[in-house]
Enzyme design. Structure first.
Site, short mmCIF file in Angstrom:
data_model
loop_
_atom_site.label_atom_id
_atom_site.label_comp_id
_atom_site.label_asym_id
_atom_site.label_seq_id
_atom_site.Cartn_x
_atom_site.Cartn_y
_atom_site.Cartn_z
N ARG A 157 0.72 10.50 -7.77
CA ARG A 157 -0.29 10.51 -8.84
C ARG A 157 -1.66 10.77 -8.19
O ARG A 157 -2.04 10.03 -7.28
CB ARG A 157 -0.29 9.14 -9.51
N HIS A 186 1.18 5.18 -5.49
CA HIS A 186 1.45 6.49 -6.11
C HIS A 186 0.55 7.57 -5.48
O HIS A 186 0.98 8.70 -5.30
CB HIS A 186 1.18 6.46 -7.61
N ASP A 193 7.95 5.55 -10.49
CA ASP A 193 8.24 4.81 -11.72
C ASP A 193 9.49 5.44 -12.31
O ASP A 193 9.50 6.67 -12.56
CB ASP A 193 7.09 4.96 -12.73
N GLU A 251 6.16 -5.05 -12.63
CA GLU A 251 6.68 -3.86 -13.33
C GLU A 251 8.09 -3.54 -12.84
O GLU A 251 8.24 -3.09 -11.70
CB GLU A 251 5.76 -2.65 -13.04
N HIS A 254 8.56 0.10 -11.31
CA HIS A 254 7.73 0.62 -10.21
C HIS A 254 8.29 0.18 -8.86
O HIS A 254 8.47 -1.01 -8.60
CB HIS A 254 6.29 0.14 -10.37
C1 LIG Z 1 0.23 2.40 -14.43
C2 LIG Z 1 1.58 1.97 -13.91
N1 LIG Z 1 2.57 2.90 -14.28
C3 LIG Z 1 1.54 1.80 -12.41
O1 LIG Z 1 1.98 2.67 -11.70
N2 LIG Z 1 0.98 0.68 -11.93
C4 LIG Z 1 0.85 0.44 -10.53
C5 LIG Z 1 0.35 -0.96 -10.25
C6 LIG Z 1 -0.10 1.45 -9.90
O2 LIG Z 1 -1.04 1.88 -10.58
O3 LIG Z 1 0.08 1.73 -8.71
ZN LIG Z 2 4.08 2.85 -10.75
#
Ligand SMILES: C[C@@H](N)C(=O)N[C@H](C)C(=O)O
Ligand SMILES: [Zn+2]
Length: 276
Positions: A157, A186, A193, A251, A254
């Site tokens: 990400r 990420h 995820d 989560e 994750h």
């Molecule tokens: C936003 C959620 N999908 C996620 O990935 N949370 C973790 C904590 C992150 O942002 O790394």
């Molecule tokens: Zn995540």
């Protein structure tokens, strides 16, 4: 039958004329089965229309951003990621579907079906650093023998999206998003995820909460799910753990790959990552 695909089935609808548009998932498989059984019993087209309307899935979990995204997004794009330590490895992001076409993608952040209700990625792609991606292929292969596939919601990400999440999320829900001052795993291409889908039906396996549901039900130790939901969550956790992935306590979906500290925070956008 073809595997179930969310990507082809998103529609924005208004519950009433002039009302707010909301994204919904049309469950095409359910729709098809309903039609087939209705035809077999000889009911009219009008009844079939009702069946279609009933086959819409529940909306996804969304937050009210603390400031408008139109303000937060340009700020996030202008901001600077945390400085590298200097001893990180050279990144080598790999697109998961190039390693195994059986990865099933439901990249929520490329759709409106996410916490912010707006697409954040221009492309529905999933990347991980090579060792994490190869480990995930091994998880995929192990689960295949048990009748399950992997449904990928997100991998690498860009950092500005992490900053956007943090800035948009009410502080009482900050445990569900990474602090951009450190960066998310990420951003290092080492977190994924994901969930399970049933190889026979193509349907996602039920878990104790929806993806990105920012409630207690998302916690890995939440005990209030059904026996089947808790068992599915444990199956995923154990399969991932065997290949070096650790589940986040807040989560269930994750997982961090063990070597994440070796990789730098990146801010490259999907459209700038070449297809190999
Ligand atoms: C936003 C959620 N999908 C996620 O990935 N949370 C973790 C904590 C992150 O942002 O790394
Ligand atoms: Zn995540």
């Amino acid at each position: 039958m073809e595997p179930f695909s969310y990507g082809q089935a998103i529609r924005r609808v208004r519950a009433k004329p002039g009302g707010e548009e909301r994204p919904v998932v049309i469950l095409w498989k359910i729709y098809m089965q309903t039609i087939v059984s209705k035809i077999a019993t000889g009911v009219t087209a009008m009844t079939m229309m009702t069946a279609v309307a009933c086959a819409q899935a529940a909306p996804v979990f969304q937050i009210q951003p603390v400031k408008p995204l139109a303000t937060l997004l340009p700020e996030a794009l202008r901001a600077t990621p945390p400085a590298p330590r200097g001893d990180e490895r050279q990144p080598d992001l790999v697109e998961l579907t190039t390693l195994d076409p059986d990865f099933h993608l439901d990249i929520r952040y490329a759709t409106s079906r996410n916490i912010l209700g707006e697409p954040l990625y221009s492309q529905a792609r999933a990347f991980l650093e090579r060792p994490a991606a190869e480990a995930l292929v091994r998880v995929l292969k192990a689960l295949r023998t048990q009748g399950y596939g992997l449904l990928i919601f997100d991998g690498y990400r860009p950092w500005y999206v992490t900053k956007l999440f943090w800035d948009a999320t009410p502080p009482d829900k900050h445990m569900f998003v990474a602090d951009p001052a450190q960066g998310s795993v990420h951003n290092r291409g080492c977190a994924v995820d994901l969930s399970l889908y049933d190889l026979k039906t193509g349907q996602p396996v039920e878990m104790p909460s929806g993806y990105d549901e920012m409630t207690r039900r998302a916690y890995a130790d939440y005990a209030g799910g059904t026996e089947a939901q808790n068992a599915a969550r444990a199956l995923l956790r154990d399969a991932m753990a065997r290949e070096g992935f650790t589940q986040l306590p807040e989560e269930w979906w994750h997982f961090d790959y063990r070597d994440w500290r070796l990789y730098p925070v990146q801010n490259i956008r999907f459209e700038d990552i070449p297809a190999k």
